[in-house]
Design a protein around this motif. Sequence first.
Motif, PDB file in Angstrom:
ATOM      1  N   GLU A 294      73.780  42.838  58.755  1.00  6.83           N
ATOM      2  CA  GLU A 294      75.242  42.776  58.712  1.00  6.83           C
ATOM      3  C   GLU A 294      75.768  42.466  57.317  1.00  6.83           C
ATOM      4  O   GLU A 294      76.754  43.033  56.865  1.00  6.83           O
ATOM      5  CB  GLU A 294      75.721  41.650  59.628  1.00  6.83           C
ATOM      6  CG  GLU A 294      76.025  42.093  61.010  1.00  6.83           C
ATOM      7  CD  GLU A 294      76.773  41.024  61.780  1.00  6.83           C
ATOM      8  OE1 GLU A 294      76.564  39.830  61.504  1.00  6.83           O
ATOM      9  OE2 GLU A 294      77.564  41.414  62.642  1.00  6.83           O
TER      10      GLU A 294
ATOM     11  N   TRP B  29      69.285  40.406  62.120  1.00  7.95           N
ATOM     12  CA  TRP B  29      70.607  40.965  62.440  1.00  7.95           C
ATOM     13  C   TRP B  29      71.616  40.534  61.377  1.00  7.95           C
ATOM     14  O   TRP B  29      72.413  41.343  60.880  1.00  7.95           O
ATOM     15  CB  TRP B  29      71.052  40.512  63.828  1.00  7.95           C
ATOM     16  CG  TRP B  29      72.281  41.185  64.356  1.00  7.95           C
ATOM     17  CD1 TRP B  29      73.512  41.221  63.755  1.00  7.95           C
ATOM     18  CD2 TRP B  29      72.423  41.929  65.584  1.00  7.95           C
ATOM     19  NE1 TRP B  29      74.403  41.930  64.522  1.00  7.95           N
ATOM     20  CE2 TRP B  29      73.766  42.372  65.652  1.00  7.95           C
ATOM     21  CE3 TRP B  29      71.555  42.236  66.623  1.00  7.95           C
ATOM     22  CZ2 TRP B  29      74.244  43.121  66.729  1.00  7.95           C
ATOM     23  CZ3 TRP B  29      72.053  42.988  67.695  1.00  7.95           C
ATOM     24  CH2 TRP B  29      73.375  43.427  67.737  1.00  7.95           C
TER      25      TRP B  29
ATOM     26  N   PRO C 218      86.711  40.284  70.524  1.00  6.53           N
ATOM     27  CA  PRO C 218      86.327  39.184  71.416  1.00  6.53           C
ATOM     28  C   PRO C 218      87.411  38.109  71.407  1.00  6.53           C
ATOM     29  O   PRO C 218      87.961  37.816  70.343  1.00  6.53           O
ATOM     30  CB  PRO C 218      85.055  38.633  70.764  1.00  6.53           C
ATOM     31  CG  PRO C 218      84.542  39.715  69.893  1.00  6.53           C
ATOM     32  CD  PRO C 218      85.742  40.491  69.441  1.00  6.53           C
TER      33      PRO C 218
ATOM     34  N   TYR D 159      79.875  54.390  69.347  1.00  5.46           N
ATOM     35  CA  TYR D 159      81.000  55.032  68.661  1.00  5.46           C
ATOM     36  C   TYR D 159      80.628  56.446  68.246  1.00  5.46           C
ATOM     37  O   TYR D 159      81.443  57.349  68.219  1.00  5.46           O
ATOM     38  CB  TYR D 159      81.416  54.216  67.440  1.00  5.46           C
ATOM     39  CG  TYR D 159      81.851  52.816  67.800  1.00  5.46           C
ATOM     40  CD1 TYR D 159      83.012  52.596  68.547  1.00  5.46           C
ATOM     41  CD2 TYR D 159      81.103  51.714  67.412  1.00  5.46           C
ATOM     42  CE1 TYR D 159      83.406  51.318  68.908  1.00  5.46           C
ATOM     43  CE2 TYR D 159      81.490  50.433  67.764  1.00  5.46           C
ATOM     44  CZ  TYR D 159      82.636  50.241  68.512  1.00  5.46           C
ATOM     45  OH  TYR D 159      83.008  48.973  68.862  1.00  5.46           O
TER      46      TYR D 159
ATOM     47  N   LEU E 181      79.229  36.566  65.866  1.00  7.85           N
ATOM     48  CA  LEU E 181      78.807  37.472  66.931  1.00  7.85           C
ATOM     49  C   LEU E 181      77.452  38.091  66.599  1.00  7.85           C
ATOM     50  O   LEU E 181      76.623  38.323  67.475  1.00  7.85           O
ATOM     51  CB  LEU E 181      79.862  38.556  67.152  1.00  7.85           C
ATOM     52  CG  LEU E 181      79.611  39.526  68.303  1.00  7.85           C
ATOM     53  CD1 LEU E 181      79.468  38.804  69.629  1.00  7.85           C
ATOM     54  CD2 LEU E 181      80.724  40.567  68.401  1.00  7.85           C
TER      55      LEU E 181
ATOM     56  N   HIS F  21      78.001  45.239  56.196  1.00  8.63           N
ATOM     57  CA  HIS F  21      79.425  44.967  56.413  1.00  8.63           C
ATOM     58  C   HIS F  21      79.972  43.829  55.570  1.00  8.63           C
ATOM     59  O   HIS F  21      81.149  43.502  55.654  1.00  8.63           O
ATOM     60  CB  HIS F  21      79.686  44.662  57.895  1.00  8.63           C
ATOM     61  CG  HIS F  21      79.245  45.758  58.808  1.00  8.63           C
ATOM     62  ND1 HIS F  21      79.867  46.981  58.866  1.00  8.63           N
ATOM     63  CD2 HIS F  21      78.215  45.830  59.680  1.00  8.63           C
ATOM     64  CE1 HIS F  21      79.238  47.760  59.753  1.00  8.63           C
ATOM     65  NE2 HIS F  21      78.229  47.079  60.248  1.00  8.63           N
TER      66      HIS F  21
ATOM     67  N   VAL G  93      73.878  49.203  68.182  1.00  4.02           N
ATOM     68  CA  VAL G  93      75.173  48.952  68.815  1.00  4.02           C
ATOM     69  C   VAL G  93      76.265  49.881  68.288  1.00  4.02           C
ATOM     70  O   VAL G  93      77.317  50.024  68.916  1.00  4.02           O
ATOM     71  CB  VAL G  93      75.638  47.478  68.681  1.00  4.02           C
ATOM     72  CG1 VAL G  93      74.713  46.549  69.443  1.00  4.02           C
ATOM     73  CG2 VAL G  93      75.761  47.061  67.223  1.00  4.02           C
TER      74      VAL G  93
ATOM     75  N   TYR H 112      83.305  42.958  64.054  1.00  8.88           N
ATOM     76  CA  TYR H 112      82.635  42.504  65.273  1.00  8.88           C
ATOM     77  C   TYR H 112      81.550  43.494  65.646  1.00  8.88           C
ATOM     78  O   TYR H 112      81.848  44.602  66.065  1.00  8.88           O
ATOM     79  CB  TYR H 112      83.643  42.359  66.425  1.00  8.88           C
ATOM     80  CG  TYR H 112      84.688  41.309  66.117  1.00  8.88           C
ATOM     81  CD1 TYR H 112      84.409  39.962  66.289  1.00  8.88           C
ATOM     82  CD2 TYR H 112      85.928  41.674  65.603  1.00  8.88           C
ATOM     83  CE1 TYR H 112      85.350  38.998  65.979  1.00  8.88           C
ATOM     84  CE2 TYR H 112      86.881  40.720  65.287  1.00  8.88           C
ATOM     85  CZ  TYR H 112      86.583  39.380  65.490  1.00  8.88           C
ATOM     86  OH  TYR H 112      87.506  38.427  65.178  1.00  8.88           O
ATOM     87  N   ARG H 113      80.300  43.124  65.496  1.00  9.85           N
ATOM     88  CA  ARG H 113      79.166  44.021  65.707  1.00  9.85           C
ATOM     89  C   ARG H 113      79.397  45.345  64.991  1.00  9.85           C
ATOM     90  O   ARG H 113      79.222  46.417  65.560  1.00  9.85           O
ATOM     91  CB  ARG H 113      78.935  44.257  67.202  1.00  9.85           C
ATOM     92  CG  ARG H 113      78.167  43.141  67.864  1.00  9.85           C
ATOM     93  CD  ARG H 113      77.871  43.471  69.308  1.00  9.85           C
ATOM     94  NE  ARG H 113      77.102  42.418  69.954  1.00  9.85           N
ATOM     95  CZ  ARG H 113      77.019  42.270  71.266  1.00  9.85           C
ATOM     96  NH1 ARG H 113      77.654  43.079  72.069  1.00  9.85           N
ATOM     97  NH2 ARG H 113      76.299  41.306  71.787  1.00  9.85           N
ATOM     98  N   GLY H 114      79.858  45.258  63.767  1.00 10.72           N
ATOM     99  CA  GLY H 114      80.001  46.454  62.956  1.00 10.72           C
ATOM    100  C   GLY H 114      81.314  47.187  63.138  1.00 10.72           C
ATOM    101  O   GLY H 114      81.670  48.044  62.335  1.00 10.72           O
ATOM    102  N   ALA H 115      82.062  46.864  64.214  1.00  9.32           N
ATOM    103  CA  ALA H 115      83.361  47.514  64.416  1.00  9.32           C
ATOM    104  C   ALA H 115      84.408  46.762  63.593  1.00  9.32           C
ATOM    105  O   ALA H 115      84.565  45.559  63.760  1.00  9.32           O
ATOM    106  CB  ALA H 115      83.728  47.492  65.889  1.00  9.32           C
TER     107      ALA H 115
END
Lengths: 112, 448
Positions: free
Chosen positions: B264, B260, B209, B318, B274, B268, B314, A46-49
Amino acid sequence: MKLITAIVKPHRLDEIKDALQRFGVQGLTVSEASGYGRQRGHTEVYRGAEYTVDLVPKIRIEVVVEDDDAESVMDVLVQGARTGKIGDGKVWSVPVDAIIRVRTGERGAEAL
Amino acid sequence: MASAITTLAADAPTLSAANTGFMLICSALVMLMTPGLAFFYGGMVRVKSSLNMLMMSFISLGIVTILWVLYGFSLAFGTDSGSLIGWSSDYVGLSGIGITELWDGYTIPVYVFAVFQLMFAVITPALISGALADRVKFSAWALFSALWVTVVYFPVAHWVWGAGGWLFELGVIDFAGGTAVHINAGAAALGVILVIGKRVGFKRDPMRPHSLPLVMLGAGLLWFGWFGFNAGSWLGNDDGVGAVMFVNTQVATAAAMLAWLAYEKLRHGSFTTLGAASGAVAGLVAITPSGGSCSPLGAIAIGAIAGLVCAMAVGLKYKFGYDDSLDVVGVHLVGGVIGSLLVGFFATGGVQSDAAGLFYGGGLEQLGKQAIGVFSVLAYSLVVSAVLAFLLDKTIGMRVTEDDEVSGIDQVEHAETAYDFSGAGGGASSRSTAAHAPAAAASKKVDA
């Protein structure tokens, strides 16, 4: 009598139900379950997490049958559930001491 | 807002039914963005705080609307005083305005302009709330948003769009709110979360989410409403600038979503839902300040850059350890800064204003002005918002207790839960049976 429990992939339910019906099994109980075997769960992003989801959705099928039928019913369940991919599940049986049909009070094989 | 329509300068403007109708529709579209935002944010939080997230956006429609009518419009768009703030007693309570009185230099009534701008004022504090998910008292949030619009949004809107406002006079281009809305809200979000701290379990507990379909619904409504936000910001479409802005809004958003998703996929391994929603919003944010001054090809570039950079941004929370729950900083602040600065590169010099950017032979001048706009609003909003949050935290307290946060803010703050998951086999029974006796007794007690 034996209680046979199968933990299998949810999308195999229809196959299994049909196969059990063809075999002559009169009734069964299905419930939702979650868990993991050797394959563990999966990862979601989720958004990279990244989140590891350990418990994956399964269904639990329970059938009570006479001793003589137990092996065959287990085979039917295994065949119905098998996709050949990891996470297909498990089937096991345990002895049942007593069983009663609630409506009539019949016991044992009569109650199945 | 946009600078005066020069083509009409010779003749005094008269009321245009077409522009007035167009602007009323645009105002309604911008209004829809706030509930859209509520769904966008509401889907991104956990089940236990989804109502609170919806409410934090929705309440803005109540609070800011009233304040805008009472004094907000006057502070933002009243007669300038020292380039910092406006005030016109006729605008207080919107009581001294004739129904056919035209907004200065335009063909629409003052009432129409006031209500269009009201919708911008409504959504801006709502944008901040995404950073505060799960942990802020609703009463504290309501008070914060009332104070924030008063001391931050109304003055900044005057600086950027008000006749005589210092950024407006400087020549900073902010077509539809990259500075006044997005940088302003993003910087405020950062200021507040630095004061109130992280959610319980940040970086430790899963905070997935709870409903990506809601997020997509919200993003879709935002995208739709954004046409009013952007295309309406020329306050009419006599010369086609509003239409250029409409096109640029669409293409920049598309490019940002694709960028985007591409990032991703490479980074990822998946094209996520999302990511698509977030990329679209990043593109919408970035084109907001710049879309009136660039070409559609420029808009594609601006969108793609914003999608890529925001997707990377984003992850910063972290790295740095601040808990921007729903990436208000990563999407709105970063997207707003990118869009505002890129005006200095992509302004063609022939659309909204004559100022040209670096890629169109304009030199560094416009880029310098944009940078002043970006950093002054960023710094002002960050500092004042942090001070407001600090004062509220020391007086009424900003956060719910740790226990309440863990068990769920919806129940504590709103006495409701979003979904009824009780009862295997089809929901909770309303029949009063022996098994339900304790619940029945409890409800009787409440009735008495």
